[in-house]
Design an enzyme around this catalytic site. Sequence first.
Site, PDB file in Angstrom:
ATOM      1  N   HIS A 145       0.818  -1.218   0.000  1.00 39.78           N
ATOM      2  CA  HIS A 145       0.000   0.000   0.000  1.00 39.78           C
ATOM      3  C   HIS A 145       0.853   1.270   0.000  1.00 39.78           C
ATOM      4  O   HIS A 145       0.347   2.346  -0.327  1.00 39.78           O
ATOM      5  CB  HIS A 145      -0.972  -0.001   1.195  1.00 39.78           C
ATOM      6  CG  HIS A 145      -0.359   0.272   2.531  1.00 39.78           C
ATOM      7  ND1 HIS A 145      -0.038  -0.728   3.424  1.00 39.78           N
ATOM      8  CD2 HIS A 145      -0.018   1.440   3.137  1.00 39.78           C
ATOM      9  CE1 HIS A 145       0.454  -0.182   4.518  1.00 39.78           C
ATOM     10  NE2 HIS A 145       0.495   1.119   4.381  1.00 39.78           N
ATOM     11  N   ASP A 175       0.335  -7.717   1.601  1.00 40.59           N
ATOM     12  CA  ASP A 175       0.695  -6.299   1.633  1.00 40.59           C
ATOM     13  C   ASP A 175       2.202  -6.107   1.637  1.00 40.59           C
ATOM     14  O   ASP A 175       2.733  -5.206   2.294  1.00 40.59           O
ATOM     15  CB  ASP A 175       0.075  -5.596   2.847  1.00 40.59           C
ATOM     16  CG  ASP A 175       0.046  -4.074   2.663  1.00 40.59           C
ATOM     17  OD1 ASP A 175       0.210  -3.621   1.523  1.00 40.59           O
ATOM     18  OD2 ASP A 175      -0.117  -3.359   3.673  1.00 40.59           O
ATOM     19  N   SER A 252       4.773   2.647   7.833  1.00 40.83           N
ATOM     20  CA  SER A 252       4.441   1.485   7.014  1.00 40.83           C
ATOM     21  C   SER A 252       5.617   1.078   6.135  1.00 40.83           C
ATOM     22  O   SER A 252       6.198   1.902   5.431  1.00 40.83           O
ATOM     23  CB  SER A 252       3.233   1.782   6.128  1.00 40.83           C
ATOM     24  OG  SER A 252       2.063   1.907   6.895  1.00 40.83           O
TER      25      SER A 252
END
Length: 500
Positions: A145, A175, A252
């Site tokens: 993402h 992911d 992230s």
Amino acid sequence: MEKRKLFINFVAGILGGVLVLLIYTITTDQEIKSVQSNNQYATTGQQGNFINKTIDSNQTRGLNSRPVGQYSPVSMLENEMVTAAQKTVDAVVHVKTAYVQEYNYGNPFMEYFFGQGSQRRSQPVLGSGSGVIISEDGYIVTNNHVIDKAQKIKVILNDKREFDAEVIGTDPGTDIALLKVNEGNLPYVKPANSDDVQVGEWVLAVGNPFNLTSTVTAGIVSAKARNINLMKENYGIEAFIQTDAAVNPGNSGGALVNRKGELIGINTAIASKTGSYTGYSFAVPVNIAMKVVEDLIEYGQVQRAVMGIMIHDLNESFAAENDIETLNGVYIDNINQGGAADKAGIKPGDVIVRIGTVNIDNVAQLQEQLSKFRPGDQLKVTLLRNNREIERDVVLQNKMGSTDIIKGEDPLVNLGARFEPITKKEKKLLNISHGMKIVELKSGKLRSAGIHEGFIILTMNGMEIVSGNDIRQVIEQSKGGIMVEGIYPNGMKAYYAFGK
């Protein structure tokens, strides 16, 4: 006579008190000197605050400091955490992305009365996250993402060097994405075995929250194999390591490391109603991430192994209703005919309690273990059938039902788009008889060619496009460039070209 005796007693009492006070003062002063000579701390009494006492003019001691050569468990932990941070911080990069977002802009009044259609406008969208260098030749792991939809990706090292990054591959199901920069002799983090991670052990999260580069936070592992219903993809895998190390937007794709500075996870998500850290964060275990990396490098896509079963977790009421004597394990609801489990003799109603030597308590743990294998691999599965343990050898399959390794990617995957057939309303409105509409566009050949979401492909290399298989056929048969003709929902026709 009585007065004289009373006076003598009074004087003796005073002299005795003075003597006691003198002895107390001398003794107390010696004790204080002894404490100052042998202990680094003194207290202020009621508040209990620590006051720094200097014994050696070359030593400065604070609240948590100790004399050189004397270590308590706390100071050992501190030293380990400092060393782990030093090992990691240079190998965690800042990932910056950019792409152009297209949208329709129009005036409904002008469109209704004067037939002026809507116009397409564009605006730049910038994003940022983190990544972890896993090899000295420039391979970098991050979250899918973080780089999703990106047309340009730049990574910035802790020493401020900047590099353009290439996307080697992505896996939305975990992911995880793999990037590559053309540079050698880079600092990198070595992976640990995330199966060995223990609940309660200290960890560090390293990343770039809120564009604050090279940020390190600490916490403990709060739970393992946590499922938070984040993945919406088919065959999505959730078996997160949960920690209370502070993780915020921008973290992230960053590193979760143990006290040795070894990589145990890729920071991915937070549990928050505000969008910022509120207590818990989640990381993809490094065993899952590295399996994805190896597959992307070797095969071009992730090799997902399946057993061909429908499953759910056990709870007390379900176990009681079905006469199951354990709450640990995964209950099998149904079996795909001809699937890996079916061929191994596994039946509905069986409870999976172990894969190899690893105990299985829930669905997330089962998914985590299966994610380590590829189609064609054989593994020993321990089951409960009628509350008695049995073992079965299962040869895993791919999602197509065979044991083959799928090399290379489906041509449609490289396009980075999801297609849907056009509706009758769109056919009538645009005066077309066929076409496949791009309803979602990510990084890939179509976006790189300048095509935008909503575009309807009418022909490719002169062939009319009616279905996704038509697109696949054109790409497979083409020996060079591919010409695309189509139309946008506002009626604007467009032409594009891209290489195979």
